[in-house]
Design an enzyme around this catalytic site. Sequence first.
Site, PDB file in Angstrom:
ATOM      1  N   PRO A  90       0.924  -1.338   0.029  1.00 40.23           N
ATOM      2  CG  PRO A  90      -0.608  -1.496   1.752  1.00 40.23           C
ATOM      3  CD  PRO A  90       0.407  -2.035   1.290  1.00 40.23           C
ATOM      4  CD  GLU A 117       1.405  -7.702  11.001  1.00 40.87           C
ATOM      5  OE1 GLU A 117       1.040  -6.651  10.904  1.00 40.87           O
ATOM      6  OE2 GLU A 117       0.980  -8.846  11.355  1.00 40.87           O
ATOM      7  NE  ARG A 155      -6.417  -6.226 -21.196  1.00 39.15           N
ATOM      8  CZ  ARG A 155      -6.385  -5.048 -21.832  1.00 39.15           C
ATOM      9  NH1 ARG A 155      -5.636  -4.140 -21.471  1.00 39.15           N
ATOM     10  NH2 ARG A 155      -7.413  -4.685 -22.832  1.00 39.15           N
ATOM     11  CG  ASP A 170      -7.939  -1.932 -23.671  1.00 40.15           C
ATOM     12  OD1 ASP A 170      -8.725  -2.549 -23.994  1.00 40.15           O
ATOM     13  OD2 ASP A 170      -6.600  -2.052 -23.161  1.00 40.15           O
TER      14      ASP A 170
HETATM   15  N1  4GX Z   1      -1.502  -2.827  -3.185  1.00 44.90           N
HETATM   16  N2  4GX Z   1      -0.932  -5.448   0.768  1.00 44.90           N
HETATM   17  C1  4GX Z   1       1.436  -6.302   1.213  1.00 44.90           C
HETATM   18  C2  4GX Z   1       2.088  -6.738   3.303  1.00 44.90           C
HETATM   19  C3  4GX Z   1       2.660  -5.531   3.829  1.00 44.90           C
HETATM   20  C4  4GX Z   1       2.087  -4.878   4.962  1.00 44.90           C
HETATM   21  C5  4GX Z   1       2.719  -3.814   5.833  1.00 44.90           C
HETATM   22  C6  4GX Z   1       3.573  -3.369   3.618  1.00 44.90           C
HETATM   23  C7  4GX Z   1       3.659  -3.029   4.760  1.00 44.90           C
HETATM   24  C8  4GX Z   1      -1.430  -4.084  -1.144  1.00 44.90           C
HETATM   25  C9  4GX Z   1      -2.188  -2.909  -1.985  1.00 44.90           C
HETATM   26  C10 4GX Z   1      -1.741  -4.412   0.162  1.00 44.90           C
HETATM   27  C11 4GX Z   1      -1.192  -5.991   2.070  1.00 44.90           C
HETATM   28  C12 4GX Z   1       0.122  -5.915   0.195  1.00 44.90           C
HETATM   29  C13 4GX Z   1      -0.039  -5.857   3.025  1.00 44.90           C
HETATM   30  N3  4GX Z   1       3.328  -4.697   3.286  1.00 44.90           N
HETATM   31  N4  4GX Z   1      -0.454  -4.405  -2.157  1.00 44.90           N
HETATM   32  N5  4GX Z   1       1.118  -6.575   2.325  1.00 44.90           N
HETATM   33  N6  4GX Z   1      -2.994  -2.246  -1.441  1.00 44.90           N
HETATM   34  O1  4GX Z   1      -2.622  -4.211   0.704  1.00 44.90           O
HETATM   35  O2  4GX Z   1      -0.408  -3.745  -3.270  1.00 44.90           O
END
Ligand code: 4GX
Length: 247
Positions: A90, A117, A155, A170
């Site tokens: 995120p 985490e 794609r 698209d």
């Molecule tokens: N877009 N996630 C990564 C593990 C995590 C936890 C804490 C960093 C800090 C996500 C998203 C996403 C959930 C993948 C937590 N990484 N990945 N994961 N939104 O929510 O890509």
Amino acid sequence: MRIDVITLFPDFIESCARIGVVGRARERGLLEIATWNPRDFASDNYRSADDRCYGGGPGMVMMIDPLRKALDDVRAAAGSTKAKVIYLSPQGTRLDQAKVAELARQEHLVLLSGRYEGVDERFLERAVDEEISVGDYVLSGGELAAAIVIDAVGRLQQGVLNDAMSAEQDSFSNGLLDCPHYTRPEHHDWGDVPAVLTSGDHAAIARWRRRASLRLTQALRPDLLASVPLTPEEQELLDSGDDPEPK
Ligand code: 4GX
């Protein structure tokens, strides 16, 4: 293009990568996808890939060494040094179609899907080139995010889409939302197909679709329209006619 995914849930990625356009691209040799489970690179009998967080508190963190060994094997298997290593998180740059197009031009992507985490910060600092987020919400792991990247990037590979589904048509490749689509039956108690679409007048149909795209984008995503400067003809198209109206 080659995409390697380092994940604790390789089955999920493999089942996603078997279906649809991406699955067919792999069968045709246009796209190579492989998965790597850090547990296979663990050093203990429990095949541990995660450990407790320093500083205390609940939750586990993915360890450096199983990931490092997995990445070493990816590089050996791909025989390439120019892999771009991406961590789905995120905290990353938000994925949009421009980013997808940029990634699609790479020869080799390595996607790291984190669970728990997250991943030991030292691995991220040393081994990861880029962090990408698929949206501002929290998933329970990076696998769904990796599957989104694979689908959107896969794609766009040369030869993957046929004319009918060509990427130029698209939504977003032209910066606008797609127009509505209809199929049989032409008349239905839930409504009729717009008459222009059955008229056989190809120029009129093209105008209708373009106007529908412009109208929908203006109504639903004015932010997109703001970054696509309209030509005078498009502005005129947007203002003309009264059909169709967005829902
Ligand atoms: N877009 N996630 C990564 C593990 C995590 C936890 C804490 C960093 C800090 C996500 C998203 C996403 C959930 C993948 C937590 N990484 N990945 N994961 N939104 O929510 O890509």
